[in-house]
Design a protein around this motif. Structure first.
Motif, PDB file in Angstrom:
ATOM      1  N   GLY A   1       0.801  -1.193  -0.178  1.00  0.00           N
ATOM      2  CA  GLY A   1       0.052  -0.049  -0.107  1.00  0.00           C
ATOM      3  C   GLY A   1       0.869   1.177   0.066  1.00  0.00           C
ATOM      4  N   LYS A   2       0.212   2.351  -0.285  1.00  0.00           N
ATOM      5  CA  LYS A   2       0.811   3.777  -0.464  1.00  0.00           C
ATOM      6  C   LYS A   2       1.129   4.222   0.916  1.00  0.00           C
ATOM      7  N   GLY A   3       2.314   4.530   0.917  1.00  0.00           N
ATOM      8  CA  GLY A   3       2.786   5.042   2.223  1.00  0.00           C
ATOM      9  C   GLY A   3       3.665   3.993   3.250  1.00  0.00           C
ATOM     10  N   ALA A   4       3.623   2.878   2.856  1.00  0.00           N
ATOM     11  CA  ALA A   4       4.164   1.770   3.598  1.00  0.00           C
ATOM     12  C   ALA A   4       5.557   1.876   3.938  1.00  0.00           C
ATOM     13  N   LEU A   5       6.363   2.285   2.808  1.00  0.00           N
ATOM     14  CA  LEU A   5       7.829   2.415   2.896  1.00  0.00           C
ATOM     15  C   LEU A   5       8.024   3.735   3.583  1.00  0.00           C
ATOM     16  N   ASP A   6       7.342   4.459   3.609  1.00  0.00           N
ATOM     17  CA  ASP A   6       7.539   5.841   4.320  1.00  0.00           C
ATOM     18  C   ASP A   6       7.445   5.682   5.676  1.00  0.00           C
ATOM     19  N   ASN A   7       6.349   4.900   5.889  1.00  0.00           N
ATOM     20  CA  ASN A   7       5.996   4.409   7.528  1.00  0.00           C
ATOM     21  C   ASN A   7       7.148   3.489   8.007  1.00  0.00           C
TER      22      ASN A   7
END
Length: 142
Positions: A46-52
């Motif tokens: 999902g979008k934002g998983a790597l950022d988190n």
């Protein structure tokens, strides 16, 4: 910095033909924490998983609260189910100092980066191939 120093800096920037938004600012490497880490691939998460994930990982590697730093990261390589990532974190006080100084010069930098990455960022954002950048510098010296 006194106003005459600021005037000299503005004059130098104008002589270089730079606009207020095309300036790359390199901050000292010693201001930054740089790290190279491997993390699991986040494909399909999902979008934002790597950022988190990176927010959590960076916080594990710095002696400050994550809220007190400006940070960024770049995926350098992807092999199997692992990302190789480089990250940089700088204490927010240092970034605020740079922003205030640049505001006095009416400069909106294209990028603020640590010195060791500054040239690479400039080459990446230019339209010239890396070899052309070097040749232009040599011609200017002659």
């Amino acid at each position: 910095v006194c106003s005459s120093d600021l005037d000299e800096i503005r004059e130098y920037i104008a002589k270089q033909g730079l606009t207020a938004s095309k300036v790359f600012v390199g901050i000292p490497d010693k201001w930054a924490i740089t790290g190279f880490i491997n993390v699991p691939s986040m494909k399909g998460k999902g979008k934002g998983a790597l950022d988190n994930l990176m927010r959590f990982e960076i916080e594990r590697h710095i002696p400050f609260r994550i809220e007190d730093v400006a940070y960024d990261f770049l995926v350098m390589d992807e092999k199997d189910a692992t990302y190789s990532i480089v990250f940089v974190a700088v204490h927010q006080e240092k970034i605020d100092y740079i922003k205030e100084f640049l505001a006095k010069l009416s400069i909106r930098p294209h990028a603020v980066t640590i010195s060791s990455f500054a040239l690479l960022n400039a080459v990446e954002s230019s339209d010239a191939p890396a070899g052309e950048i070097g040749r232009a510098s040599c011609r200017e010296r002659v």
